[in-house]
Design a protein around this motif. Sequence first.
Motif, mmCIF file in Angstrom:
data_model
loop_
_atom_site.group_PDB
_atom_site.id
_atom_site.type_symbol
_atom_site.label_atom_id
_atom_site.label_comp_id
_atom_site.label_asym_id
_atom_site.label_seq_id
_atom_site.Cartn_x
_atom_site.Cartn_y
_atom_site.Cartn_z
ATOM 1 N N ILE A 5 0.736 -1.359 -0.112
ATOM 2 C CA ILE A 5 -0.103 0.242 0.094
ATOM 3 C C ILE A 5 0.836 1.194 -0.148
ATOM 4 O O ILE A 5 1.778 1.187 0.786
ATOM 5 N N ARG A 6 0.490 2.238 -0.605
ATOM 6 C CA ARG A 6 1.502 3.280 -1.090
ATOM 7 C C ARG A 6 1.197 4.481 -0.240
ATOM 8 O O ARG A 6 -0.230 4.786 0.126
ATOM 9 N N PHE A 7 2.139 5.078 0.488
ATOM 10 C CA PHE A 7 2.069 6.485 1.254
ATOM 11 C C PHE A 7 2.371 7.564 0.389
ATOM 12 O O PHE A 7 3.639 7.630 -0.235
ATOM 13 N N SER A 8 1.907 8.721 0.135
ATOM 14 C CA SER A 8 2.471 9.817 -0.330
ATOM 15 C C SER A 8 3.153 10.461 0.866
ATOM 16 O O SER A 8 3.032 10.467 2.117
ATOM 17 N N ARG A 31 2.069 10.609 4.812
ATOM 18 C CA ARG A 31 2.863 10.115 5.885
ATOM 19 C C ARG A 31 3.188 11.300 6.920
ATOM 20 O O ARG A 31 2.960 10.991 8.183
ATOM 21 N N ARG A 40 -2.767 0.947 6.711
ATOM 22 C CA ARG A 40 -2.632 -0.035 5.343
ATOM 23 C C ARG A 40 -3.431 -1.347 5.312
ATOM 24 O O ARG A 40 -4.042 -1.398 4.154
ATOM 25 N N ALA A 86 -6.998 0.047 3.699
ATOM 26 C CA ALA A 86 -6.807 0.545 2.222
ATOM 27 C C ALA A 86 -7.474 -0.554 1.183
ATOM 28 O O ALA A 86 -8.453 -0.135 0.485
ATOM 29 N N ASP A 90 -5.148 1.137 -3.344
ATOM 30 C CA ASP A 90 -3.730 0.581 -3.073
ATOM 31 C C ASP A 90 -2.922 1.868 -2.526
ATOM 32 O O ASP A 90 -1.948 1.665 -2.759
ATOM 33 N N PHE A 91 -3.406 2.801 -2.012
ATOM 34 C CA PHE A 91 -3.058 3.901 -1.393
ATOM 35 C C PHE A 91 -3.784 4.403 -0.208
ATOM 36 O O PHE A 91 -4.679 4.124 0.100
ATOM 37 N N THR A 141 -5.078 7.455 2.000
ATOM 38 C CA THR A 141 -6.030 8.440 1.988
ATOM 39 C C THR A 141 -6.238 9.257 3.497
ATOM 40 O O THR A 141 -5.935 8.478 4.616
#
Length: 336
Positions: free
Chosen positions: A224-227, A231, A264, A267, A273-274, A276
Motif C-alpha cells: 500500500i502506497r503512502f504519499s 505520511r 495499510r 486501504a 492501493d494507496f 488517504t
Amino acid sequence: MDHDAVADKVHSLSNLELAALLCLVAEQHCIVEADPSQLDAVAQELQVITTNVFGLSSAVLDCSDKTTVDHFGNDLLVDDNGDDSSYFSHVPPHSRLSIANIVIAKNLNQSRSQVHIQALELIRNKRIYTRNAVHAAPKRFVFVALLTPDSTDQLDVHLRDQIFISHYHQPEDGLPNLEDAGYVDDDAASLASVVRPSTSKEGRKALSFGPDEISSLTKRIPHIRFSSEVRAYLQNIVVFMRLHRAVAGGVSPQATRHFELLVRALAPLHGLDFVTPSLVALAARKIYPHRIVLTTPENERSLQWGSDIEAVRQMLDGVVVEDVIDDVLAQVEVPL
C-alpha cells in the motif's frame, strides 16, 4: 482477486464483522466494548461471526477474580473439530486440543494480574503453557478482550499496548448474525432490532471471507502506497497526540506501528492501493482510545512553568480520551 467485489462485501459487513476482519487481515488483536446488558449477546454474536463469516473456531472465556492461570489456559482450547472442549462429556486426548482461532475473553479486566500476563504472553509469543502441554496458536488467531466501556483502563498497561484496535458496539447496530441463527432472546431481539441491517439473511450468507481472500488482503498490506504528505499527516497526529496537555502517556512506539499497520490494512478493504487522509483519521479513532492515559491536574506539564492548578483543573474537567483525539484531529492540518 476482484478488489471492487471485496470492497462491496466489506461495505455490507456489520461493524463487529469489520473489526474481526481487520484483525484477521492484520494478524492482530482487539478490544470490544459493549454495554453490560449486551455483553453475553455480543459474545455470542462474535462466535457466530467466527463460524459463519470466517469458518473458524472460537472459545469464550468468562473471566472473574476467581479465574486462575490454569483456567485461562484450558478454557481457550477447542477440539480440532472446532468444538469447545468444555462441552465434552469425556475430555479428549491432549493431542486433539488446540487454541481456538478467535478467543473471546469476556470481563478480562476482572481477572488477576497473572491472567493478564498470560494473555500478554499468548498475544506476543502465540503459545500457551498448560500443565500437560505447550499449545501454539493457529496461523489465523485473534484475541478479543470483551469489556464494558468503563473497564478497559483496568487491563494491564502493557497488554493494552499490544492490542491493535478497540471498538465500541453500539446497541443500535444490532446483532444480525444471532438473529439469523435464531439465538437471540426476546429482550435482546427487541434491542437489536432498533435498526435492522439492510442485508437479507440470504445476502449475509454471501458475506463470508475464506482463507484465500484473507491471505490475499494480508499480502497487499506491505504494498500500500503512502504519499509524503499523508505520511507527514500521520506523523503529525502522533506528535500532537503525544504533546497534548491532557495526555500523560499511551502514545507509544507500538501504537505508532499499529497506527500505520491499520491504515495499510484499511486501504484494500476500501478497494484502494494507496492511503488517504480520511483512512488515517479513521485509524486514529481505533488505535488510541484504549491506550491513552489522561493526566491529572497535579501532573499536567504546564504547572512546571507557573500555570495555576485551579485553571488546569477546570481545563481538564470532563475531558475524556475521545475529546483528546477529536482535538488533535481538528488541530492537525489535513493534506489536500
